[in-house]
Design an enzyme around this catalytic site. Structure first.
Site, PDB file in Angstrom:
ATOM      1  N   ALA B  35      66.809  13.249 -30.534  1.00  0.00           N
ATOM      2  CA  ALA B  35      67.770  14.018 -31.520  1.00  0.00           C
ATOM      3  C   ALA B  35      68.573  12.955 -32.412  1.00  0.00           C
ATOM      4  CB  ALA B  35      69.121  14.409 -30.804  1.00  0.00           C
ATOM      5  N   ASP B  36      68.930  13.006 -33.621  1.00  0.00           N
ATOM      6  CA  ASP B  36      69.772  11.888 -34.344  1.00  0.00           C
ATOM      7  C   ASP B  36      71.209  12.375 -34.138  1.00  0.00           C
ATOM      8  OD1 ASP B  36      70.042  14.068 -36.189  1.00  0.00           O
ATOM      9  OD2 ASP B  36      68.585  13.006 -37.619  1.00  0.00           O
ATOM     10  N   SER B  37      72.322  11.701 -34.953  1.00  0.00           N
ATOM     11  CA  SER B  37      73.651  11.846 -34.790  1.00  0.00           C
ATOM     12  C   SER B  37      73.761  13.329 -35.252  1.00  0.00           C
ATOM     13  CB  SER B  37      74.264  10.934 -35.523  1.00  0.00           C
ATOM     14  OG  SER B  37      73.999  10.783 -36.846  1.00  0.00           O
ATOM     15  N   ASP B  39      71.828  16.074 -35.113  1.00  0.00           N
ATOM     16  CA  ASP B  39      71.489  16.802 -34.258  1.00  0.00           C
ATOM     17  C   ASP B  39      72.303  17.069 -33.092  1.00  0.00           C
ATOM     18  OD1 ASP B  39      68.902  17.504 -35.558  1.00  0.00           O
ATOM     19  OD2 ASP B  39      68.111  15.562 -34.440  1.00  0.00           O
ATOM     20  N   THR B  40      73.015  15.808 -32.748  1.00  0.00           N
ATOM     21  CA  THR B  40      73.983  16.187 -31.480  1.00  0.00           C
ATOM     22  C   THR B  40      75.111  16.928 -31.863  1.00  0.00           C
ATOM     23  OG1 THR B  40      74.973  14.012 -32.177  1.00  0.00           O
ATOM     24  CG2 THR B  40      73.023  13.881 -30.143  1.00  0.00           C
TER      25      THR B  40
END
Lengths: 412, 80
Positions: B35-37, B39-40
């Site tokens: 995940a990237d930021s 996605d979170t």
């Protein structure tokens, strides 16, 4: 070259169907049209890649799909075909840095804007997705393609309504000529078949409403019975390359971009001037930059959207510029089969112009039963024509009074 | 595994497009699940929606693993 649009996926299939006189216009499937006067569109058909349909799961990882508006998804698919077709896969950093992307869109992620607007209207602004903005932004088509392929050269995007596709290709060719890049992935993408898009163009009285029961007959450029354009969706992408660079690697060369011209009407937000002098000047500038005269052009892919005013205005401008040479000219509107792909139109029509040169075939203007006025120009009514075509010009004109023409010549 | 844990796992699999087996309690969204930021952020919103809880930004920042998510949600549910 790569295409995704109303006649399916894949350049060769699309072109074959176009030349065969098939129509890509049908009843709108994706939402309920009961409140809207226009109920038809040129939609990308669902289906498998093998059938020429679009199944996003075959192309884009599921996790990535939701980060893209539909126009980006369509651009991604067309770009994948174009890049694969070009055989260009830079292996070093210098090659990646010399490869840019310029894919534009007229409107961008309209359906995600509609959806997000619904959340805001319902007082749920906090529920907006973190992917909303990057799904909607026009230049994210270029961004996504560059990220996928590692193309680190100029990353740019044209946004000039229905002239976008031609501006993208023309500007990208200029970037190569100016030395900013060796290779440019260029084109346009549009996916505005949603309530906001159809409703908005209906409000501007731009869409055909009289052929909802016979969709294939609705787009009829220059015909007496025309009553507006039919919206289409899709994407067209070409890989442009500096000639010596392409030659050195033995690339397949379809055609050469030899001319590009632009103009502004400075007149009205949605209407061209009655004498079409804006389009006239764009074509004239394109021919001048190519260093050729009108009689050296055998085929024009018209903007020809099937609107009551615009078609004959463009026709007059072409007649005036070509003069005596008009009687040797073929000009057709492929929007008769695809509908109007807005920001993608200029890109897919550039591809049709290139294929017209490759195959010496002028694709037909469907539904041209009875022209609203005669012309010495052969408008390729209903059936494709075999003709010797060495040079082709493609027109795109957009709201805001923006005009662009691009000229292609057979590969040297 | 609790019902909450099952549901969290399912949401993670759907949103991050990862294999179920990789979604262990210790798995970090960013380091292990790709995940990237953004996605979170989306994942936290999905938890809020699915469980009817509110996860303020400062709490969301501390949710870095599958276990963190399950524990936070279970605590919220117990408090409600």
């Amino acid at each position: 070259m790569g295409i995704t649009g109303p006649l399916g996926l894949g350049v060769e299939r699309f072109w074959r169907r176009l030349v065969n006189g098939e129509s890509g216009i049908s009843a709108i499937q994706s939402f309920d049209v009961k409140d809207l006067p226009a109920k038809i569109a040129g939609q990308v058909p669902p289906g498998t890649r093998a059938e020429g349909g679009l199944d996003l799961n075959e192309w884009i990882p599921v996790k990535e799909q939701k980060k893209m508006g539909r126009f980006i998804q369509l651009a991604w698919v067309a770009a994948a075909e174009a890049i694969e077709d070009s055989g260009w896969a830079p292996e070093d950093e210098a090659g990646r840095c010399a490869t840019g992307v310029m894919i534009g869109s007229g409107i961008g992620g309209l359906e995600v804007i509609q959806e997000a607007g619904g959340l805001v209207a319902a007082g749920k602004s906090r529920r907006l997705s973190p992917f909303f903005i990057p799904s909607a932004l026009v230049n994210l088509a270029s961004g996504q393609v560059s990220i996928r392929y590692g193309f680190k050269g100029p990353n740019h995007s044209a946004v000039t309504a229905c002239a976008t596709g031609v501006h993208a290709i023309g500007d990208a060719a200029r970037l190569i000529a100016l030395g900013d890049a060796d290779v440019m992935v260029a084109g346009g993408a549009e996916a505005a078949i949603c309530e906001l898009g159809i409703g908005g163009f209906c409000a501007a009285r731009a869409l055909s409403t009289g052929y909802n029961d016979t969709p294939a007959e609705a787009s009829r450029p220059w015909d007496k019975g025309r009553d507006g354009f039919v919206m289409g969706e899709g994407a067209g992408v070409v890989v442009l390359e500096e000639y010596e660079h392409a030659k050195a690697r033995g690339a397949k060369i379809y055609a050469e971009v030899i001319g590009y011209g632009m103009s502004g009407d400075a007149y009205h937000i949605t209407s061209p001037t009655e004498d079409g002098e804006g389009g006239y000047r764009a074509m004239k500038a394109a021919l001048a930059s190519a260093g050729i005269t009108p009689e050296q052009v055998q085929y024009v892919n018209a903007h020809g959207t099937s609107t009551p005013m615009g078609d004959d205005i463009e026709l007059s401008a072409v007649e005036r510029l070509w003069g005596d040479a008009a009687k040797g000219l073929a000009m057709s509107s492929t929007k008769s089969a695809t509908g109007h792909l807005l920001g993608a139109a200029g890109a897919v029509e550039a591809i049709f112009s290139i294929l017209a040169i490759r195959d010496n075939v002028a694709p037909p203007t469907l539904n041209l039963e009875e022209p609203s006025r005669p012309s010495p120009i052969d408008r390729v009514a209903k059936t494709a024509q075999e003709r010797k075509i060495e040079v082709a010009l493609s027109n795109s004109f957009g709201f805001g009074g923006t005009n662009a023409s691009v000229v292609f010549r057979a590969a040297p | 595994m609790s019902e909450t844990a099952e549901k969290v796992k399912k949401i993670v699999v759907e949103h991050l497009g990862v294999e179920e087996a990789k979604v262990t309690p210790e798995a970090s969204f960013i380091d292990d699940l790709g995940a990237d930021s953004l996605d979170t952020v989306e994942l936290v919103m999905a938890f809020e929606e699915a469980f009817g809880v509110e996860i303020p930004d400062d709490a969301a920042e501390k949710i870095q693993t599958v276990k963190d998510a399950i524990e936070f949600i279970e605590k919220q549910q117990a408090a409600a």
